[in-house]
Design an enzyme around this catalytic site. Structure first.
Site, PDB file in Angstrom:
ATOM      1  CG  HIS A   1     -13.672 -36.874   7.518  1.00 35.38           C
ATOM      2  ND1 HIS A   1     -12.975 -38.038   7.704  1.00 35.38           N
ATOM      3  CD2 HIS A   1     -13.171 -35.987   8.416  1.00 35.38           C
ATOM      4  CE1 HIS A   1     -12.098 -37.879   8.685  1.00 35.38           C
ATOM      5  NE2 HIS A   1     -12.198 -36.644   9.134  1.00 35.38           N
TER       6      HIS A   1
ATOM      7  CG  HIS B   1     -11.762 -35.136  16.349  1.00 33.96           C
ATOM      8  ND1 HIS B   1     -10.551 -35.530  16.890  1.00 33.96           N
ATOM      9  CD2 HIS B   1     -11.671 -35.339  15.013  1.00 33.96           C
ATOM     10  CE1 HIS B   1      -9.750 -35.950  15.907  1.00 33.96           C
ATOM     11  NE2 HIS B   1     -10.418 -35.849  14.757  1.00 33.96           N
TER      12      HIS B   1
ATOM     13  CG  ASP C   1      -9.855 -31.771  12.490  1.00 33.17           C
ATOM     14  OD1 ASP C   1      -9.642 -30.562  12.703  1.00 33.17           O
ATOM     15  OD2 ASP C   1      -9.018 -32.521  11.960  1.00 33.17           O
TER      16      ASP C   1
ATOM     17  CG  HIS D   1     -11.858 -31.747   8.110  1.00 38.35           C
ATOM     18  ND1 HIS D   1     -10.513 -32.009   7.938  1.00 38.35           N
ATOM     19  CD2 HIS D   1     -12.319 -32.744   8.921  1.00 38.35           C
ATOM     20  CE1 HIS D   1     -10.171 -33.088   8.617  1.00 38.35           C
ATOM     21  NE2 HIS D   1     -11.262 -33.573   9.215  1.00 38.35           N
TER      22      HIS D   1
END
Length: 465
Positions: free
Chosen positions: A101, A193, A46, A97
């Protein structure tokens, strides 16, 4: 309740503190664990793409042969579209995503749609196919958010294993968090991540995770359209253990998958070529692979015959199957070498009666003792001159013609030898005798008979008066 010895507890704690990952014993003792026998693990990343980590991470995953899914942030895609494009070109799955964010549960439906649309547009502008998977930031999702996501065509994807790399930790600690949480035959979606402060540690943890999980019998998978790990689809190819086999022999074929997978698969192997299925027993064969298997064998058996033939070629390829990707080009070839001697060509005696007026054709038959897979050319010589004929491939007989000149009743009977003076793709055998009988009529008698046989037209003169 059974008590565990204190020494055992101490040893386990020491091993964990030192960062060691205990090996998983195979069921049944020392029997090795097969690849993919424990199920699938989907690595997801991510908050990227980031210039510092994402390219190096993609290179490392590609070198290890590990598929993965990247959930990218729209602002970062807009800032570095080339990074997203390289991920897509390398074959990694890409999901949405959101744009910045943002926690979707605190946004209106319109704000959620705009955040997803802007990220989607940035990805398309970067040359990436429009995504259908979305990971809500922080895993924050409720029924209302799910309905909004479904209305715009997105499938939300969360995780089952949190590496907590966003909170820090050494590469060894990050790997241990993942490895202790993975479960056989369960849905294992790992959250990591590539766009946070501690992502360099995640980058260094990846080889440790991959090696340990493979040793435990797990395979790696990208996420499919339904948001679940999709079993790897290996490419199947076929090769022959040797390139040449003598007629009547056999050669072993090896079918290989370029990677293991977590489900049983089949590959369809086809054989074709100049032999056209007449000189070998296999045309199409189904080959089965168990979970984790990458190699299977089968036999190509050739037929023995008594026909002299040219060398024939059998072409091989994988053209279909279940759970595999076939390479549709012909991938291997086997030559079938003939071991039969050429046939023997012989001539058959013949008789002809000469004509009194014109030359006559005398038919002499050529006969092979057995058929040949090649055309056989036979040349003969006789007192009447030379002649030749071609016996077609697969046939045993052909007829050549010699020219007999006109004769007379007083000539008598003549036996003329006819010999084979040349044979291609055959051995020369016995010749023949051509018996030439004289005509029953002389030249004059034949002319008279011919004239008498003519039917002259009858002219009718009409009456004038």
């Amino acid at each position: 309740m059974r008590r565990i010895p204190v020494l055992v507890v101490v040893l386990v704690l020491v091993a964990l503190l030192l960062g060691g990952v205990p090996a998983v014993a195979a069921p049944g003792g020392d029997r090795p664990i097969g690849p993919c026998s424990r199920g699938l693990v989907a690595l997801t990343f991510d908050d990227g793409p980031s210039t510092a980590v994402t390219p190096r991470l993609a290179h490392r995953l590609d070198r290890l042969g590990v598929p993965a899914t990247f959930f990218v942030v729209g602002t970062r895609v807009a800032a570095h579209p080339e990074l997203a494009r390289r991920l897509s070109e390398a074959g990694f799955a890409i999901g949405n995503h959101t744009w910045e964010h943002t926690d979707l549960t605190g946004q209106t439906g319109g704000q959620i749609r705009r955040a997803l649309q802007r990220t989607r547009h940035a990805l398309i502008e970067a040359g990436v196919p429009a995504p259908t998977l979305v990971r809500p930031p922080y895993g924050a999702v409720d029924g209302r958010v799910r309905r909004v996501l479904a209305a715009v065509g997105y499938t939300p994807v969360l995780w089952t294993i949190d590496s907590r790399d966003w909170s820090g930790g050494t590469p060894r600690q990050i790997a241990r968090r993942v490895l202790t949480a993975v479960r056989p035959h369960r849905t294992n979606i790992v959250l990591q991540h590539d766009g946070v402060t501690h992502s360099p540690a995640t980058l260094r943890a990846i080889p440790r995770e991959v090696q340990a999980l493979r040793e435990r019998g797990f395979c790696f998978a990208a996420l499919g359209p339904d948001g679940r790990p999709t079993p790897p689809v290996p490419v199947a190819s076929v090769s022959a253990d040797r390139p040449r086999v003598t007629e009547g022999g056999r050669v072993r074929l090896t079918v290989r998958l370029d990677r293991p997978t977590s489900r049983e698969t089949t590959a369809l192997v086809a054989a074709g070529g100049s032999a056209s299925g007449t000189d070998f027993e296999m045309t199409t064969r189904r080959v089965r692979f168990g979970v984790g298997d990458q190699v299977a064998h089968l036999w190509l058996r050739t037929r023995q015959d008594d026909i002299d033939e040219v060398r024939e070629e059998v072409d091989l390829k994988v053209f279909g199957g279940r759970g595999v990707q076939p390479a549709l080009v012909w991938q291997a070839g086997v030559s079938i070498a003939d071991d039969d001697p050429p046939p023997v060509a012989r001539l058959v005696d013949a008789t002809v009666t000469a004509a009194p007026l014109l030359a006559t054709g005398a038919s002499v038959r050529v006969r092979l003792d057995r058929a040949s897979g090649r055309p056989v050319r036979v040349q003969v010589r006789s007192p009447l001159g030379r002649g030749g004929v071609v016996v077609a491939a697969g046939s045993r007989t052909a007829t050549l013609t010699l020219t007999v000149p006109p004769g007379a009743p007083r000539d008598g009977v003549h036996d003329l030898p006819v010999r084979i003076v040349g044979a291609t793709h055959a051995r020369a055998g016995a010749g023949a005798v051509l018996t030439v009988r004289p005509p029953r009529q002389s030249r004059a008698e034949a002319i008279a008979a011919a004239v008498a046989a003519v039917r002259w037209p009858v002219a009718t003169v009409p009456r004038i008066f």
